[in-house]
Enzyme design. Sequence first.
Site, short mmCIF file in Angstrom:
data_model
loop_
_atom_site.label_atom_id
_atom_site.label_comp_id
_atom_site.label_asym_id
_atom_site.label_seq_id
_atom_site.Cartn_x
_atom_site.Cartn_y
_atom_site.Cartn_z
N LYS A 1 48.88 28.22 -10.60
CA LYS A 1 48.97 29.42 -9.77
C LYS A 1 50.37 30.00 -9.95
CE LYS A 1 44.87 29.52 -7.77
NZ LYS A 1 43.92 30.61 -8.05
N ASP B 1 47.39 31.82 -13.22
CA ASP B 1 46.52 32.67 -12.41
C ASP B 1 47.38 33.40 -11.38
OD1 ASP B 1 44.56 33.94 -10.98
OD2 ASP B 1 43.57 32.12 -10.26
N GLU C 1 45.48 35.03 -15.92
CA GLU C 1 44.32 35.39 -15.10
C GLU C 1 44.72 36.39 -14.03
OE1 GLU C 1 42.38 31.76 -13.80
OE2 GLU C 1 41.11 32.86 -12.41
N ASP D 1 39.25 38.03 -13.19
CA ASP D 1 38.53 37.22 -12.20
C ASP D 1 38.12 38.18 -11.07
OD1 ASP D 1 37.91 35.65 -9.96
OD2 ASP D 1 39.55 34.26 -10.19
N LYS E 1 32.55 33.74 -11.43
CA LYS E 1 32.27 32.94 -10.24
C LYS E 1 30.94 33.43 -9.71
CE LYS E 1 37.08 32.17 -9.06
NZ LYS E 1 38.23 32.61 -8.24
MG MG Z 1 41.48 33.21 -10.32
#
Ligand code: MG
Length: 369
Positions: A163, A188, A213, A238, A262
């Site tokens: 992250k 991300d 990301e 995403d 997702k």
């Molecule tokens: Mg993500």
Amino acid sequence: MRIDTIEIYHVAMPLIYPFRTAYGSDDCIESILVRMVSGQHYGWGETSPLRSPTYSGEWAQGVFLATRDWLAPLLVGQDVTSGEQLQKALSSIKGNHFAKGGLDLAWWDLHARLQGQPLWKLIEGRGADVEVGADFGVMESLDALLAEIAKAQEAGFKRTKLKFRPGWDLNMVAAVRERFPDMTIHVDCNSAYRLSDLPMFQELDRYHLAMIEQPLAHDDLLDHAKLQASIRTPICLDESIVSPEKAQKAIELKSCRWINIKPARVGGVTQALAIHDLCQKAGIPCWIGGMLESAVGQAFNTALATLPNVRYPSDIFPTSRFYREDLGEPAVTLSGPSKVTASRKPGIGCEPHPERLKRLAVERAVVKA
Ligand code: MG
């Protein structure tokens, strides 16, 4: 099949430690479980938009209400024979992708159970085994992060996701790259940056990341296209991809070179399959992301990760990584280094443990024909 009843559960699942990202910190994952009943049969879905509308515009309480008051009433009493038909029945309601996702997922579990087939086989997955990766939130210190990555490396994980947010950015990546020169890494950003941050992203190019990301706004495609044209590192979208239509536009605009699917975020298995196929045709590889769902939600992620255009280890985690106990049964476990195996039982092969569901539920509703 005719849909007789839809049960909706809003649950709060405590994490072992808070998960910190660019949009904040969660110490509990709030999720919506859906049980769809047809005659003597049922299927489960799980959609996990988080407690607050910080990842997307949707949030758990809102998804619970949208499902109870608007979406489930459109399905009960109806004979729904395909995912496309289910999506069409819900199409008068704008947006609300996570909410639609919970219903679509439950329909697919029910459908696969009725067919007597594991979901991954029904959707023509390659085989039950899927590659999974390691994922690290923002931590107390760089030393703590490096120690955790070393453990994941020893455990055999083949890629590491970090992250990334202002204050936990270039220095963090430089430290990780220095310590692990050959490891497959990606970051991300969870939509924390703007196009004016271009110089920083150009600097990131030197660290040979597998991808960046969602660097820019959660609903943007155009600035991502401009950023992608100005850096070497591939962008993976995403948050921006909430539907097959958005995926198609991202492909046309060249906004990204990867897409993280997702199933809950895009409105369910039906939409995830459509995005997968669009990307495959366009030469855009995919992988499967997660929202720290219970084993129920992760069972869908695992089934989708068996698809042929999934070409990067997915965000599917053993239960013990984030939870003391899983709401779903069986819990998620690794079946080998960096590997999870989809269930061979009909459907997703997982459902909520009844006592835990009762204990973790903060709200429940039943919608009948
Ligand atoms: Mg993500």
